[in-house]
Design a protein around this motif. Structure first.
Motif, PDB file in Angstrom:
ATOM      1  N   MET A  80       0.820  -1.201   0.000  1.00 17.79           N
ATOM      2  CA  MET A  80       0.000   0.000   0.000  1.00 17.79           C
ATOM      3  C   MET A  80       0.863   1.264   0.000  1.00 17.79           C
ATOM      4  SD  MET A  80      -2.989   1.253  -0.192  1.00 17.79           S
ATOM      5  CE  MET A  80      -3.958  -0.243   0.069  1.00 17.79           C
ATOM      6  N   SER A  81       1.972   1.239   0.742  1.00 13.03           N
ATOM      7  CA  SER A  81       2.877   2.385   0.748  1.00 13.03           C
ATOM      8  C   SER A  81       3.474   2.613  -0.634  1.00 13.03           C
ATOM      9  CB  SER A  81       4.007   2.170   1.764  1.00 13.03           C
ATOM     10  OG  SER A  81       3.515   2.163   3.073  1.00 13.03           O
ATOM     11  N   PHE A  82       3.872   1.523  -1.295  1.00 17.90           N
ATOM     12  CA  PHE A  82       4.425   1.647  -2.640  1.00 17.90           C
ATOM     13  C   PHE A  82       3.391   2.250  -3.598  1.00 17.90           C
ATOM     14  CE2 PHE A  82       7.357  -2.165  -1.686  1.00 17.90           C
ATOM     15  CZ  PHE A  82       8.328  -1.301  -1.171  1.00 17.90           C
ATOM     16  N   ARG A  83       2.140   1.826  -3.480  1.00 16.74           N
ATOM     17  CA  ARG A  83       1.103   2.330  -4.377  1.00 16.74           C
ATOM     18  C   ARG A  83       0.840   3.822  -4.139  1.00 16.74           C
ATOM     19  NH1 ARG A  83      -1.553  -1.724  -7.045  1.00 16.74           N
ATOM     20  NH2 ARG A  83      -0.926  -3.812  -6.366  1.00 16.74           N
ATOM     21  N   TRP A  84       0.770   4.221  -2.862  1.00 12.06           N
ATOM     22  CA  TRP A  84       0.584   5.640  -2.571  1.00 12.06           C
ATOM     23  C   TRP A  84       1.784   6.448  -3.070  1.00 12.06           C
ATOM     24  CZ3 TRP A  84      -3.326   8.632  -1.329  1.00 12.06           C
ATOM     25  CH2 TRP A  84      -4.473   8.063  -0.762  1.00 12.06           C
ATOM     26  N   GLY A  85       2.974   5.924  -2.860  1.00  8.28           N
ATOM     27  CA  GLY A  85       4.166   6.637  -3.307  1.00  8.28           C
ATOM     28  C   GLY A  85       4.189   6.824  -4.807  1.00  8.28           C
ATOM     29  N   TRP A  88       1.502   9.447  -5.847  1.00 10.78           N
ATOM     30  CA  TRP A  88       1.911  10.838  -5.625  1.00 10.78           C
ATOM     31  C   TRP A  88       3.023  11.247  -6.581  1.00 10.78           C
ATOM     32  CZ3 TRP A  88      -0.969  14.251  -3.572  1.00 10.78           C
ATOM     33  CH2 TRP A  88      -1.837  13.930  -2.525  1.00 10.78           C
ATOM     34  N   PHE A  89       3.902  10.317  -6.929  1.00 10.72           N
ATOM     35  CA  PHE A  89       4.955  10.633  -7.891  1.00 10.72           C
ATOM     36  C   PHE A  89       4.357  11.001  -9.249  1.00 10.72           C
ATOM     37  CE2 PHE A  89       7.714   8.982 -11.323  1.00 10.72           C
ATOM     38  CZ  PHE A  89       8.736   9.919 -11.223  1.00 10.72           C
ATOM     39  N   ILE A  90       3.390  10.203  -9.712  1.00  9.80           N
ATOM     40  CA  ILE A  90       2.755  10.509 -10.998  1.00  9.80           C
ATOM     41  C   ILE A  90       1.983  11.821 -10.906  1.00  9.80           C
ATOM     42  CG2 ILE A  90       0.986   9.728 -12.628  1.00  9.80           C
ATOM     43  CD1 ILE A  90       1.897   6.885 -12.136  1.00  9.80           C
ATOM     44  N   PHE A  91       1.362  12.087  -9.745  1.00 12.24           N
ATOM     45  CA  PHE A  91       0.670  13.367  -9.566  1.00 12.24           C
ATOM     46  C   PHE A  91       1.648  14.534  -9.691  1.00 12.24           C
ATOM     47  CE2 PHE A  91      -0.716  16.837  -6.753  1.00 12.24           C
ATOM     48  CZ  PHE A  91      -1.929  17.161  -7.353  1.00 12.24           C
ATOM     49  N   SER A  92       2.846  14.386  -9.114  1.00 11.31           N
ATOM     50  CA  SER A  92       3.845  15.451  -9.236  1.00 11.31           C
ATOM     51  C   SER A  92       4.257  15.646 -10.690  1.00 11.31           C
ATOM     52  CB  SER A  92       5.079  15.121  -8.375  1.00 11.31           C
ATOM     53  OG  SER A  92       5.830  14.064  -8.923  1.00 11.31           O
ATOM     54  N   LEU A 241      10.863  -0.252 -17.780  1.00 12.11           N
ATOM     55  CA  LEU A 241      10.238  -1.438 -18.372  1.00 12.11           C
ATOM     56  C   LEU A 241      11.279  -2.473 -18.783  1.00 12.11           C
ATOM     57  CD1 LEU A 241       7.468   0.292 -20.498  1.00 12.11           C
ATOM     58  CD2 LEU A 241       7.085  -1.312 -18.616  1.00 12.11           C
ATOM     59  N   PHE A 242      12.450  -2.015 -19.194  1.00 13.24           N
ATOM     60  CA  PHE A 242      13.521  -2.946 -19.543  1.00 13.24           C
ATOM     61  C   PHE A 242      13.968  -3.740 -18.311  1.00 13.24           C
ATOM     62  CE2 PHE A 242      18.134  -3.770 -20.092  1.00 13.24           C
ATOM     63  CZ  PHE A 242      18.053  -4.650 -21.169  1.00 13.24           C
ATOM     64  N   VAL A 243      14.087  -3.051 -17.183  1.00 15.26           N
ATOM     65  CA  VAL A 243      14.446  -3.726 -15.934  1.00 15.26           C
ATOM     66  C   VAL A 243      13.356  -4.723 -15.536  1.00 15.26           C
ATOM     67  CG1 VAL A 243      14.903  -3.404 -13.472  1.00 15.26           C
ATOM     68  CG2 VAL A 243      15.903  -1.827 -15.138  1.00 15.26           C
ATOM     69  N   VAL A 244      12.089  -4.313 -15.683  1.00 13.15           N
ATOM     70  CA  VAL A 244      10.981  -5.218 -15.365  1.00 13.15           C
ATOM     71  C   VAL A 244      11.018  -6.434 -16.285  1.00 13.15           C
ATOM     72  CG1 VAL A 244       8.465  -5.436 -15.390  1.00 13.15           C
ATOM     73  CG2 VAL A 244       9.524  -3.404 -14.411  1.00 13.15           C
ATOM     74  N   GLU A 262       3.153  -3.164 -12.258  1.00 18.29           N
ATOM     75  CA  GLU A 262       2.032  -2.231 -12.271  1.00 18.29           C
ATOM     76  C   GLU A 262       2.514  -0.783 -12.254  1.00 18.29           C
ATOM     77  OE1 GLU A 262      -1.945  -3.546 -10.277  1.00 18.29           O
ATOM     78  OE2 GLU A 262      -0.306  -4.129  -8.941  1.00 18.29           O
ATOM     79  N   ALA A 263       3.505  -0.487 -11.405  1.00 13.44           N
ATOM     80  CA  ALA A 263       4.027   0.875 -11.316  1.00 13.44           C
ATOM     81  C   ALA A 263       4.609   1.314 -12.651  1.00 13.44           C
ATOM     82  CB  ALA A 263       5.088   0.963 -10.224  1.00 13.44           C
ATOM     83  N   ALA A 264       5.350   0.413 -13.309  1.00 16.69           N
ATOM     84  CA  ALA A 264       5.929   0.738 -14.612  1.00 16.69           C
ATOM     85  C   ALA A 264       4.835   0.985 -15.647  1.00 16.69           C
ATOM     86  CB  ALA A 264       6.849  -0.390 -15.061  1.00 16.69           C
TER      87      ALA A 264
END
Length: 285
Positions: A80-85, A88-92, A241-244, A262-264
């Motif tokens: 959940m912390s990763f998802r919120w982080g 907020w990063f994408i929001f910035s 995405l290459f790392v993923v 998912e984050a990528a």
């Protein structure tokens, strides 16, 4: 499957050296940029050193997170912390591009019509209130605006296709189709770097044939700032995405544990949406 008691616990890592390493990298980059704009050789050396330290920090820090994940220390609440982080990063990033789009809209709808009004006719008698600007103070060489059809339209198709391939890869992951996951990620990375190659070719054409540069008034400035920063984000997204993809080759991720993927993909879809807005408001309209 972690028990309810384990899921209520939150993993706290040991003190890390990576924030300090990142601070040193940013200091070298900032110092190098200041020296470089003044034509000092030390500036280029400091910039290069800063970027090398930054890459070292990113590889080390994310490597630690990957190793912790493989050890199974993330049991539930960390997700959940990763998802919120990431949210907020994408929001910035949305706010970042919003500022540049705001500058573009202000110039086109407020500044240009105002400078072309009768109130400013005596100050700028040769000024034409049209977009893109063709004359005006500071523009020393005539230039041509970018056409939307051609490479920009092709790049739009490429990014839209990459959004489809990363979604296809996600479907494969959820259904346990590892081959589909790997192929979809590979195609997405390939399309991302193809986009960057075509954008570099487009920039070369703009410089050499259209005489369009950052010094080409408000149009040149907004064009290169918006498309250039977007290209930087495409490069970052392609590397992620290459790392993923490399991790998927090693057997990482399954249907219930794949937040890195998912984050990528969130970030990549954000990049796609920004490009659609760029194509419409910078190239087309």
């Amino acid at each position: 499957m972690a028990s309810v008691e384990e899921q209520d616990r939150y993993f706290v890592p040991q003190p890390s050296r990576w924030p300090m390493v990142g601070a040193v990298a940013l200091f070298c980059i900032g110092l190098g940029a200041a020296f470089a704009v003044n034509g000092m050789l030390l500036g280029k050396l400091s910039l290069a050193l800063g970027f090398l330290i930054l890459v070292f920090m990113l590889v080390g820090w994310f490597g630690d997170v990957i190793r912790e994940n493989r050890l199974g220390v993330y049991l539930g609440r960390e997700d959940m912390s990763f998802r919120w982080g990431m949210g907020w990063f994408i929001f910035s990033e949305v706010m970042f591009f919003g500022a540049f789009f705001g500058a573009l809209f202000w110039v086109r709808t407020v500044s240009v019509p105002l400078l072309g009004s009768l109130d400013y006719k005596m100050l700028y008698p040769d000024f034409e209130a049209a977009w893109p600007l063709s004359t005006g103070p500071g523009i020393t060489q005539a230039y041509q605006a970018m056409e939307p059809w051609g490479l920009p339209a092709l790049n739009t198709l490429i990014l839209l296709s990459s959004g489809a391939t990363v979604t296809w890869a996600h479907w494969g992951l959820l259904q346990g189709q590892r081959r589909q996951l790997k192929l979809g990620l590979f195609l997405t990375v390939l399309l991302g770097f193809t986009f960057l190659g075509l954008q570099l070719h487009e920039y070369g054409h703009a410089f050499s044939h259209l005489h369009l540069t950052l010094a080409s008034g408000a149009y040149g400035m907004t064009f290169f700032m918006l498309t250039g920063f977007h290209g930087l984000h495409v490069l970052l997204g392609s590397i992620i995405l290459f790392v993923v993809w490399l991790r998927s080759l090693k057997g990482d991720f399954d249907a219930s544990h794949h937040f890195a993927f998912e984050a990528a993909s969130w970030y990549w879809h954000f990049v796609d949406v920004v490009w659609l807005l760029l194509f419409i408001f910078v190239y087309w309209l």
